[in-house]
Motif scaffolding. Structure first.
Motif, PDB file in Angstrom:
ATOM      1  N   ASP A  50      13.608  24.079 -16.587  1.00 54.01           N
ATOM      2  CA  ASP A  50      14.073  23.054 -17.500  1.00 54.01           C
ATOM      3  C   ASP A  50      14.179  21.739 -16.720  1.00 54.01           C
ATOM      4  O   ASP A  50      14.859  21.684 -15.697  1.00 54.01           O
ATOM      5  N   PRO A  51      13.507  20.669 -17.182  1.00 53.50           N
ATOM      6  CA  PRO A  51      13.504  19.430 -16.394  1.00 53.50           C
ATOM      7  C   PRO A  51      14.899  18.827 -16.189  1.00 53.50           C
ATOM      8  O   PRO A  51      15.199  18.328 -15.097  1.00 53.50           O
ATOM      9  N   ALA A  85      10.409  32.046 -15.291  1.00 54.45           N
ATOM     10  CA  ALA A  85      10.916  32.090 -16.670  1.00 54.45           C
ATOM     11  C   ALA A  85      10.772  33.465 -17.316  1.00 54.45           C
ATOM     12  O   ALA A  85      11.545  33.814 -18.207  1.00 54.45           O
ATOM     13  N   ASP A  86       9.804  34.278 -16.878  1.00 57.37           N
ATOM     14  CA  ASP A  86       9.575  35.567 -17.549  1.00 57.37           C
ATOM     15  C   ASP A  86      10.335  36.727 -16.886  1.00 57.37           C
ATOM     16  O   ASP A  86      10.067  37.894 -17.168  1.00 57.37           O
ATOM     17  N   THR A  87      11.310  36.416 -16.047  1.00 61.70           N
ATOM     18  CA  THR A  87      12.132  37.447 -15.411  1.00 61.70           C
ATOM     19  C   THR A  87      12.933  38.223 -16.459  1.00 61.70           C
ATOM     20  O   THR A  87      13.348  37.660 -17.470  1.00 61.70           O
ATOM     21  N   PRO A 144      20.058  25.690 -19.862  1.00 63.14           N
ATOM     22  CA  PRO A 144      19.819  26.867 -20.694  1.00 63.14           C
ATOM     23  C   PRO A 144      18.984  27.926 -19.973  1.00 63.14           C
ATOM     24  O   PRO A 144      18.194  27.602 -19.085  1.00 63.14           O
ATOM     25  N   LEU A 145      19.169  29.186 -20.398  1.00 59.61           N
ATOM     26  CA  LEU A 145      18.331  30.274 -19.905  1.00 59.61           C
ATOM     27  C   LEU A 145      17.160  30.443 -20.868  1.00 59.61           C
ATOM     28  O   LEU A 145      17.234  30.001 -22.019  1.00 59.61           O
ATOM     29  N   PRO A 146      16.081  31.069 -20.412  1.00 57.76           N
ATOM     30  CA  PRO A 146      14.955  31.317 -21.327  1.00 57.76           C
ATOM     31  C   PRO A 146      15.411  32.089 -22.575  1.00 57.76           C
ATOM     32  O   PRO A 146      16.389  32.839 -22.509  1.00 57.76           O
ATOM     33  N   ASP A 147      14.699  31.894 -23.667  1.00 57.27           N
ATOM     34  CA  ASP A 147      15.103  32.434 -24.972  1.00 57.27           C
ATOM     35  C   ASP A 147      15.292  33.954 -24.999  1.00 57.27           C
ATOM     36  O   ASP A 147      16.121  34.457 -25.755  1.00 57.27           O
ATOM     37  N   HIS A 148      14.532  34.680 -24.192  1.00 54.54           N
ATOM     38  CA  HIS A 148      14.633  36.146 -24.269  1.00 54.54           C
ATOM     39  C   HIS A 148      15.893  36.668 -23.572  1.00 54.54           C
ATOM     40  O   HIS A 148      16.157  37.861 -23.580  1.00 54.54           O
TER      41      HIS A 148
END
Ligand SMILES: NC(=O)C1=CN([C@@H]2O[C@H](COP(=O)(O)OP(=O)(O)OC[C@H]3O[C@@H](n4cnc5c(N)ncnc54)[C@H](OP(=O)(O)O)[C@@H]3O)[C@@H](O)[C@H]2O)C=CC1
Ligand SMILES: Nc1nc(=O)c2c([nH]1)NC[C@@H]1CN(c3ccc(C(=O)N[C@@H](CCC(=O)O)C(=O)O)cc3)C=[N+]21
Ligand SMILES: [Mg+2]
Length: 294
Positions: free
Chosen positions: A44-45, A72-74, A100-104
């Motif tokens: 996230d920038p 991000a895909d962790t 924020p954390l990634p959506d998943h």
């Protein structure tokens, strides 16, 4: 009249210098070096700026910094595993999981996995509960920084009318709580508020935490009000060259400065204070974990 500009950058430097003294004394008298662990997932920038400044300042005040970066895909499980490891690591006194954390990922599950004593963001339900009930927990860094600037500038806040625009768990709600504890009469505004200009116009203290560039207009601000602008918005700045950006707050700064008694700039206001308070919370957590009275 032109408003006094509250220099968050300078104030933050003085908070950090107090923190550095505490760190020295913890090292010399107790053989303890406070440690702050930061966990970042994805790119996230807005988070990048924050993390860059934080890394530098953690070492400047003499603390240990531990950084863990994940793509991000962790899997959520892997991050939870890391949090448990950090909870059990005596060299780590503070843990921050960058949002924020990634959506998943389930943000709440990860925040609640952090040991409340090490939750230097103050986001854990135990810490928000303690803040709401007048207990001694860890207070979220951004609201704490805003509060310190308000106290420094105004002194006694009791009886003042304050409005907090925004009701997020990380900024708006804890901010309102701190103002209430300081005996302000507090209004919390949000996207369903009917007449925001009229609400803002009544306030002696305006805290803007919306995330919309300059949406709080200068002519809403009551004469001599104190304005704290939490917003960090990156907007295109073609005047600086092609593809360039600049930061603006949630308040229309130039016009608000004409009405306000005092105002925080963006950058150089709340942002630096947030990081200073993170370091301050890490020292506070270290004292408490080791049963040391300051
Ligand atoms: N300086 C610093 O250290 C920090 C800065 N920030 C910045 O602060 C800002 C807010 O962050 P955060 O609290 O996480 O944001 P959120 O997006 O979580 O919350 C924004 C809040 O603003 C409200 N809102 C949105 N639109 C309007 C509107 N038109 N009128 C009134 N209220 C509105 C929302 O209302 P509703 O609940 O109804 O949707 C919500 O409560 C962002 O710019 C962020 O970058 C954040 C953290 C630290
Ligand atoms: N777990 C977690 N805790 C946070 O506290 C948290 C987070 N996640 N995610 C992102 C937001 C945002 N945030 C900022 C803090 C400082 C600056 C900051 O230092 N700003 C400077 C410099 C800005 C610049 O020059 O680009 C300034 O405003 O002057 C910015 C943004 C903390 N946040
Ligand atoms: Mg948010």
């Amino acid at each position: 009249m032109s408003a006094h500009i509250i220099d968050g950058k300078a104030f933050a430097a003085s908070v950090r210098s107090d923190v550095a003294k505490d760190v020295q004394s913890l090292k010399q008298k107790h053989g303890i070096t406070p440690g702050l662990a930061v966990v970042i997932v994805g790119e996230d920038p807005a988070s990048q700026v924050y993390v860059r400044n934080k890394v530098k300042q953690t070492s400047e005040v003499g603390m240990n910094g531990f950084h863990f970066e994940y793509p991000a895909d962790t899997q959520e499980e892997e991050v939870l595993q890391k949090v448990h490891e950090l909870n059990n690591d005596p060299a780590v006194n503070g843990i921050l999981v960058q949002l924020p954390l990634p959506d998943h990922m389930n943000e709440t599950a990860i925040i609640e996995a952090i040991s409340p004593e090490k939750d230097v963001d103050g986001f854990h339900v135990v810490n928000s509960g303690l803040l709401a009930t007048g207990g001694k927990g860890l207070v979220p860094c951004t609201p704490l920084g805003c509060y310190l600037m308000l106290k420094d500038h105004l002194g006694d806040l009791s009886g003042k009318k304050a409005i907090v625009v925004g009701r997020s768990n990380i900024v708006g709600k804890p901010m309102a709580q701190l103002l209430l504890d300081a005996s302000c009469t507090v209004t919390i505004a949000h996207s369903r508020t009917k007449d925001l200009p009229a609400e803002v116009a009544q306030a002696d203290i305006v805290v803007a935490a919306v995330g919309r560039p300059e949406m709080i207009k200068g002519d809403w601000i009551k004469q001599d009000a104190t304005v704290i602008d939490v917003g960090i918005n990156r907007i295109p700045a073609p005047e600086r060259g092609q593809g360039k950006h600049r930061l603006v707050g949630d308040v229309e700064y130039a016009t608000a400065s004409e009405n306000a008694g005092a105002i925080t700039p963006v950058p150089g206001g709340v942002g630096p204070m947030t990081i200073a308070c993170l370091l301050k919370n890490t020292v506070t957590a270290t004292y408490r974990q080791n049963d040391i009275k300051k």
